[in-house]
Enzyme design. Sequence first.
Site, PDB file in Angstrom:
ATOM      1  CG  ASP A  61      -2.493  -9.748  -6.280  1.00 59.48           C
ATOM      2  OD1 ASP A  61      -1.594  -9.677  -5.435  1.00 59.48           O
ATOM      3  OD2 ASP A  61      -2.653  -8.908  -7.185  1.00 59.48           O
ATOM      4  CB  THR A  94      -2.266  -4.834  -2.163  1.00 58.99           C
ATOM      5  OG1 THR A  94      -2.400  -6.233  -2.398  1.00 58.99           O
ATOM      6  CG2 THR A  94      -1.228  -4.279  -3.120  1.00 58.99           C
ATOM      7  CB  THR A  95      -4.467  -8.129   1.386  1.00 59.48           C
ATOM      8  OG1 THR A  95      -4.633  -8.607   0.048  1.00 59.48           O
ATOM      9  CG2 THR A  95      -5.658  -8.547   2.214  1.00 59.48           C
ATOM     10  CG  ASP A 386       2.296  -9.718  -5.756  1.00 61.13           C
ATOM     11  OD1 ASP A 386       2.314  -8.746  -6.545  1.00 61.13           O
ATOM     12  OD2 ASP A 386       1.248 -10.192  -5.282  1.00 61.13           O
TER      13      ASP A 386
END
Length: 548
Positions: A61, A94-95, A386
């Site tokens: 994550d 996010t990545t 998520d």
Amino acid sequence: MQGQPMIILGDESERMKDEDAQSHNIAAARAVAQSVRSTLGPKGMDKMLVSSIGDVTVTNDGVTILGEMDIENPTAEMIIEVAETQEDEAGDGTTTAVAIAGELLKNAEDLLEQDIHPTAIIRGFDMAVKQAREEIDDIAETVEPDDEGILKSVAETSMTGKGAELNLDLLSDLVVEAVQAVTVEGEDGSTVVDLEYIDIESKAGRPASDSKLVHGAVVDEDPAHEDMPTEVDDAEVLLIDTALELDETEADAQLSVDDPSQLQDFIEQEEEQLREMVQQIADSGADVVFCQKGIDDMVEHLLAREGILAIERAKKSDIEFLREVTDARIVSDLDSLSADDLGTGDVARDEDEEWFTVESDGHGVTLLVRGSTEHVSDELERGINDALDVVASTVSDGRVLAGGGAIEVELAGRLRDYADSVSGREQLAVEAFADAFELVPRVLSENAGLDPIDTLVELRSAHENGQQRAGLNVFTGDVVDTYEAGVVEPAHAKTQAISSAAEAANLVLKIDDIIQASGLGEGGGDEPDLGGGGGPPGGMGGGMGGMM
């Protein structure tokens, strides 16, 4: 003063200007982006994060990795803020946001080397963001809030690669059911998802297939007395946030007695007060009592005799969640207690798990997440968090996109067409922005062990032939219609990722001077080197040592 140099900065201060400052800032930002790139996609790798006290976290994550890393570089921290903003606003992606920010800066560095001014690059990036958002509005598919098939695909896409593969079908069903249970219609007719009314309880020791959804609350406590009932159907529930004990004096008190009977009278008076407490609870009609504070031993005994289940020292968060589940009021004074303060619910004890479940039709559900080990259950909980966020975003926004790199390749092509209509040096910045999008399919293919160049050529060809939903199947290596294949992403998350990445890149590009004030580096090892050949200001050396 004529002919004498003017000294402004002290001897210990250091300074980096112009190209050196831009180069170091870009290097620091790209280092952060590189650290999470390998986690992108279903085939992404995990990171092991070891804290200073030896705690181990295994995850892929992005925001968890960046949040746990010990980073001192101020520019790197700006990029971490991208991940935090993406997590707060969209819950996932996010990545992707961090990786695109790093790629934008890499492409911007090439433009800087061609003597293109940062201001022109920033203007071009802003134009590209605005155009990309418009293109997403045009490409996005509309989805109804009750379309369980698409919502389930969104949940599965989010959780894939986070340890949920073997039980993806079950977990995605639970996520969709949980979101729909807390979805209400707003006053303006919009759809609102109250995620705060979804509680997640994770516990190791059982397979993930044992995860389930409870339409109510789970309270991990024991009965206050062994003779109390452990199961009450259609119970009248009392929530109280004060102690069921006698008030103690603030100062030490002494009691003087002339006769033993006086002492006995005092004890009986105390007992009578405790009996009155129990009688007030019984008269209200309560069957179950959840008390945030302590309960006197005698009160426990008397409640057990009345057949009332009591649980003491319940967590404040549990009491507040039970208020929503049972539709009860939290009572602070027994003297004002009435039947109207009580809620309703089915209360049952799970002896294997040693917790109580309180089920009702109230506005609150609990996801029980199971995992074979603590690391597995923790990672599953992060994945489910998520998935809840992206499903809620999809329900609220009502738009989805094809995943697997499909939207990125389509946007890259459309932005290149748009760049032809842009005059000046901003055209090169728009093209650089378009190139940055193609990082996503490249990294997806790299992480899956595929050839990124061949994959990108195939994807470009498919999109040029009008297949705007063509993306990469990372399991087979084929280019497929990812929307039909069930790889679906919320449009809101993608829009937010693009905006956040561009804003972070622009912020870094606007910096042309770094001044290290004396004393800022004291107490933490070596002084940072801001010289021409040194590393990024503040150093990334010890900063990333926590990631292995």
